[in-house]
Motif scaffolding. Structure first.
Motif, short mmCIF file in Angstrom:
data_model
loop_
_atom_site.label_atom_id
_atom_site.label_comp_id
_atom_site.label_asym_id
_atom_site.label_seq_id
_atom_site.Cartn_x
_atom_site.Cartn_y
_atom_site.Cartn_z
N ASP A 143 3.32 6.20 0.10
CA ASP A 143 1.93 6.44 -0.28
C ASP A 143 1.01 5.98 0.85
OD1 ASP A 143 2.77 7.24 -2.85
OD2 ASP A 143 2.85 5.13 -3.49
N GLN A 144 -0.13 6.59 0.98
CA GLN A 144 -1.17 6.21 1.95
C GLN A 144 -0.57 5.83 3.31
OE1 GLN A 144 -4.54 3.88 0.26
NE2 GLN A 144 -3.16 3.49 -1.47
N PRO A 145 0.14 6.73 3.96
CA PRO A 145 0.80 6.40 5.23
C PRO A 145 -0.16 5.97 6.34
CG PRO A 145 0.83 8.77 4.83
CD PRO A 145 0.36 8.13 3.57
N VAL A 146 -1.35 6.55 6.37
CA VAL A 146 -2.30 6.21 7.45
C VAL A 146 -2.73 4.75 7.34
CG1 VAL A 146 -4.56 6.69 8.45
CG2 VAL A 146 -3.12 8.58 7.67
N LYS A 147 -3.09 4.33 6.12
CA LYS A 147 -3.50 2.94 5.93
C LYS A 147 -2.34 1.99 6.25
CE LYS A 147 -6.29 2.05 2.58
NZ LYS A 147 -6.87 1.82 1.23
N GLY A 148 -1.14 2.37 5.86
CA GLY A 148 0.04 1.55 6.16
C GLY A 148 0.27 1.42 7.65
N MET A 149 0.10 2.53 8.37
CA MET A 149 0.29 2.51 9.82
C MET A 149 -0.74 1.62 10.51
SD MET A 149 1.52 6.30 11.06
CE MET A 149 0.26 7.21 10.19
N LEU B 175 8.79 -0.42 5.87
CA LEU B 175 7.78 -1.46 6.02
C LEU B 175 8.18 -2.73 5.29
CD1 LEU B 175 4.32 0.32 5.88
CD2 LEU B 175 5.69 -0.33 7.84
N LEU B 176 8.91 -2.59 4.19
CA LEU B 176 9.44 -3.77 3.51
C LEU B 176 10.40 -4.52 4.43
CD1 LEU B 176 9.92 -5.61 1.09
CD2 LEU B 176 11.63 -3.95 0.27
N VAL C 83 0.83 -1.21 0.00
CA VAL C 83 0.00 0.00 0.00
C VAL C 83 0.86 1.26 0.00
CG1 VAL C 83 -1.58 1.36 1.44
CG2 VAL C 83 -2.02 -1.06 1.04
N THR C 84 1.98 1.22 0.73
CA THR C 84 2.78 2.43 0.93
C THR C 84 4.04 2.51 0.07
OG1 THR C 84 4.05 1.39 2.71
CG2 THR C 84 2.01 2.54 3.33
#
Length: 296
Positions: free
Chosen positions: A108-114, A35-36, A29-30
């Motif tokens: 990208d889309q940091p909130v969804k990633g968090m 995160l990887l 998503v991000t």
């Protein structure tokens, strides 16, 4: 081995797969390198859980002709394998962090990633406590190593989430791969610790000083009728504690009476300490060394 221990190891594989799925989705998503790196470590978690499950299954097998002392050290081998996997994961993360630093970009889309990564971290936090509690209660190096590894994953995930908040605030995309590099260094340190502890078990390291002191106390208290106990040696092999020593008795004592003393000591050790294998060599008083364990 308690059956619950094996079921915990089975459940650990399932938890690892769920956490890996959540963290992989968070990366997709991000596009975040940090995160990887978190997802890469979770791949190692699943592999390590499978290794722990295999080791627990092997260590539970009874002693046989080729392994008269049992298969308990299989758990240490699992922990060493896990340590190696952790180190490999750390170098893989460092490689991704290096490439991310050369070509940085804001996630990208940091909130969804968090949210996805946070859910995986919460699940890991609960599960690592379960593994550590069950592992310590059953003296299982495999479960303890798995729990420590997951605890490291929790700590690094919290660091990644904190950095995720800072990246959009600072507008500095290099912070993302920098966090990944810090994750890798933390993972590397944990892997080294796992291998060091496990190698100690494979090399027949003695139990902790408090355990040895307790063994000496029990021998001293329950060896009434003997003169002394010397050349006490102990070692751990998975959940088993092996104890051996020489027991000096009066030369006029009958074999039956000396045997009764040995039985009394063995019962005391087995009652106080689970999974204990005891070997006692009885000697006449002329073999006394006037050192070691004094009989009360």
């Amino acid at each position: 081995m308690k059956r619950s221990t094996l079921w915990v190891a089975v459940a650990s594989v399932g938890v690892g797969v769920v956490v890996l799925g959540l963290k992989t989705l968070a990366y997709l998503v991000t596009g975040s390198v940090a995160l990887l790196s978190d997802a890469l470590e979770s791949i190692i978690n699943v592999a390590a859980s499978l290794a722990a499950l295999a080791a627990l299954h092997i260590s539970a097998q009874p002693a046989d002709t080729n392994h008269p002392y049992g298969h308990h050290k299989a758990e240490y081998i699992s922990a060493v394998v896990e340590g190696v996997l952790v180190v490999l994961a750390a170098f893989t993360i460092l490689r991704e962090a290096y490439h991310g630093f050369l070509d940085p970009r804001l996630p990208d889309q940091p909130v969804k990633g968090m949210l996805l990564n946070g859910a995986a971290t919460a699940l890991n936090a609960v599960w690592c406590m379960v593994l550590l509690r069950v592992g310590r209660a059953n003296r299982s190096p495999a479960l303890i190593a798995d729990g420590k590894h997951i605890l490291t994953d929790v700590v690094t995930s919290l660091g990644v989430l904190a950095g995720f908040i800072l990246v959009p605030i600072t507008g500095w995309p290099q912070l993302d791969p920098l966090l990944a590099a810090l994750v890798a260094l933390n993972v590397l340190w944990t892997g080294w610790g796992l291998m060091r502890e496990s190698v100690g078990g494979l090399m027949d390291a003695a139990p902790p000083p408090d355990v040895v002191a307790r063994i000496r106390e029990l021998v001293s208290t329950h060896a009434e009728g003997a003169i002394e106990a010397h050349d006490l040696r102990t070692r751990h092999a998975g959940r088993m504690t092996f104890v051996e020593f020489h027991l000096v008795v009066p030369g006029s004592m009958s074999v039956a009476a000396a045997h009764d003393i040995c039985d009394r000591i063995e019962r005391a050790l087995e009652t106080d300490m689970d999974d204990t294998e005891i070997t006692i060599h009885v000697e006449p008083e002329g073999e006394a060394k006037h050192r070691g364990v004094v009989v009360l």
